[in-house]
Enzyme design. Structure first.
Site, short mmCIF file in Angstrom:
data_model
loop_
_atom_site.label_atom_id
_atom_site.label_comp_id
_atom_site.label_asym_id
_atom_site.label_seq_id
_atom_site.Cartn_x
_atom_site.Cartn_y
_atom_site.Cartn_z
N LYS A 1 -5.10 -10.37 -5.51
CA LYS A 1 -6.28 -10.68 -4.69
C LYS A 1 -7.46 -9.79 -5.07
O LYS A 1 -7.26 -8.63 -5.47
CB LYS A 1 -5.92 -10.60 -3.20
CG LYS A 1 -6.55 -9.49 -2.42
CD LYS A 1 -6.17 -9.52 -0.96
CE LYS A 1 -6.43 -8.12 -0.39
NZ LYS A 1 -7.42 -8.00 0.62
N LYS B 1 0.80 -1.22 0.00
CA LYS B 1 0.00 0.00 0.00
C LYS B 1 0.83 1.27 0.00
O LYS B 1 0.36 2.32 -0.44
CB LYS B 1 -1.01 0.00 1.17
CG LYS B 1 -2.04 -1.13 1.02
CD LYS B 1 -3.37 -0.85 1.67
CE LYS B 1 -4.36 -1.94 1.26
NZ LYS B 1 -5.65 -1.89 1.91
N LYS C 1 -11.37 -4.34 -2.92
CA LYS C 1 -12.44 -3.33 -2.97
C LYS C 1 -12.03 -2.13 -3.79
O LYS C 1 -12.86 -1.45 -4.36
CB LYS C 1 -12.71 -2.81 -1.56
CG LYS C 1 -13.31 -3.80 -0.65
CD LYS C 1 -13.67 -3.06 0.62
CE LYS C 1 -13.58 -3.97 1.80
NZ LYS C 1 -13.32 -3.25 3.02
P1 ATP Z 1 -9.32 -4.78 -0.10
O1 ATP Z 1 -10.14 -5.82 -0.76
O2 ATP Z 1 -9.61 -3.39 -0.62
O3 ATP Z 1 -7.87 -5.09 -0.02
P2 ATP Z 1 -9.38 -5.24 2.66
O4 ATP Z 1 -8.64 -6.51 2.67
O5 ATP Z 1 -8.74 -4.06 3.21
O6 ATP Z 1 -9.94 -4.80 1.30
P3 ATP Z 1 -11.26 -5.55 4.78
O7 ATP Z 1 -12.59 -4.95 4.83
O8 ATP Z 1 -10.32 -4.97 5.72
O9 ATP Z 1 -10.78 -5.52 3.30
O10 ATP Z 1 -11.32 -7.10 4.93
C1 ATP Z 1 -12.36 -7.76 5.52
C2 ATP Z 1 -12.05 -9.24 5.53
O11 ATP Z 1 -12.05 -9.76 4.19
C3 ATP Z 1 -10.69 -9.61 6.11
O12 ATP Z 1 -10.85 -10.71 6.96
C4 ATP Z 1 -9.86 -10.00 4.90
O13 ATP Z 1 -8.89 -10.96 5.23
C5 ATP Z 1 -10.91 -10.58 3.98
N1 ATP Z 1 -10.53 -10.49 2.57
C6 ATP Z 1 -10.23 -9.36 1.88
N2 ATP Z 1 -9.97 -9.63 0.60
C7 ATP Z 1 -10.11 -10.99 0.45
C8 ATP Z 1 -9.99 -11.90 -0.65
N3 ATP Z 1 -9.68 -11.48 -1.85
N4 ATP Z 1 -10.22 -13.21 -0.42
C9 ATP Z 1 -10.57 -13.67 0.81
N5 ATP Z 1 -10.70 -12.86 1.89
C10 ATP Z 1 -10.48 -11.54 1.73
#
Ligand code: ATP
Ligand code: LTN
Length: 327
Positions: A193, A111, A196
């Protein structure tokens, strides 16, 4: 009863990766555990947020928590910044963390990409996450596998303080990662991955997507040219990712799915995955629409903050006492 804690950032576009990796576990766990589910707004401001949008996204995540089946009578749902202990404990943990270990966090490296102007909050993000977890004497943390490194760091900090300050200052938590769905990859670029924040909306299926959008995103998902439905994450990342999603939604094993589609093409497979995904999202969308605009939603968050604060205050008292803080 074990204590479960997890959090989701209110940054919009909650997608099937978040759902299959983390949120899906939240519902299951609430039957046999005391669960605390947080909307981690303080984490989300580690990157710039528009205040109006942020407020909207906080309520969106709260409504989604309820829409997927989290029961506010069984579990606590609250907003992180409503409980002051998170920021307070975070400082104490910051003083017991090393810059070296924080520099090794891959999320920070991704990031910040070595930028001089990266917010310091991106660097200390995992400490605030450790504070979230340790504040509630958490036993289990259900998350996607991208958070493994952060959970390890949380454990290291807790063990370090238990060894140097006082035994039993903190409960040392365990991560809980699912076999299918722990890491859902982007549909357009299956080596990254699902995220969002990715620009291409067809890189993900969001939980509130219309049926038509779900269809478009899945039908155009990147695959390969050999045409055989086979699970091989290194050689065939696109098809393997779709198989993982299929498996997580259907509850069938990847082997059974591969066998069922033997001799069929990617088109047939994707069409079935579209229907499966649409069917899984339909009740969530319907519940979300019903809950999102109600006043009850805010009452649930207020009640959640009160119940969370009661637990947090007890922990803070113990921690401050062990550190010799206050009088
Ligand atoms: P971004 O998708 O923007 O990277 P993030 O990981 O910051 O978002 P959070 O809202 O903080 O998203 O994550 C919520 C949950 O979703 C966490 O437990 C994270 O591990 C899980 N998660 C995020 N992306 C994935 C993915 N691609 N596959 C499986 N689990 C995920
Ligand atoms: N960093 C997590 C979100 C998060 C979290 C937590 C998860 C913040 N605090 C505490 C579990 C427990 C992420 O998924 N990006």
């Amino acid at each position: 009863m074990k204590r479960v804690f997890s959090g989701v950032q209110p940054t919009g576009n909650i997608h099937i990766g978040n759902y299959l990796g983390a949120l899906r576990q939240f519902v299951e766990l609430q039957e046999d555990n005391q669960c605390i589910y947080c909307i981690v707004d303080l984490h989300s401001i580690t990157v710039p947020q528009d205040p109006k949008e942020l407020r909207k996204h906080i309520l969106d995540v709260a409504a989604l928590y309820l829409a997927i089946g989290i029961d506010p009578k069984k579990s606590i749902i609250f907003v992180q910044s409503d409980v002051s202990g998170h920021a307070e404990l975070s400082w104490i943990l910051t003083c017991n963390s090393y810059t070296g270990e924080l520099s090794r966090m891959t999320q920070f490296k991704d990031k910040s990409r070595g930028k001089e102007s990266a917010p310091a909050g991106l660097f200390t993000y995992p400490i605030l996450m450790a504070a979230d977890i340790l504040l509630y004497d958490t036993d289990i943390v259900p998350v996607g596998s991208d958070q493994k490194q952060h959970i390890e760091l949380c454990r290291d900090i807790a063990i370090r303080i238990n060894n140097t300050i006082k035994k039993d200052t903190f409960v040392v938590p365990d991560g809980r990662f699912l076999k299918e769905g722990a890491r859902i990859m982007a549909l357009d670029e299956p080596t990254a991955k699902m995220s969002k924040s990715a620009e291409n909306i067809h890189s993900r299926v969001s939980l509130l997507d219309e049926d038509n959008k779900i269809k478009k995103s899945i039908m155009r998902a990147t695959t390969d040219s050999d045409g055989e439905i086979r699970f091989d994450p290194a050689g065939k990342p696109g098809v393997s990712n779709l198989l993982n999603i299929y498996s997580a939604f259907s509850g069938k094993s990847v082997e059974d799915i591969v066998a069922a589609f033997a001799g069929k093409g990617y088109g047939d497979f994707k069409k079935e995955l579209v229907v499966l995904t649409q069917e899984a999202m339909a009740p969530i969308k319907k519940n979300f629409e019903e809950i999102r605009e109600t006043e009850e939603l805010k009452d649930i968050l207020r009640d959640g903050a009160e119940r969370a604060s009661a637990i947090a205050e007890k922990t803070m008292k113990r921690v401050k006492n062990n550190f010799g803080l206050g009088f």
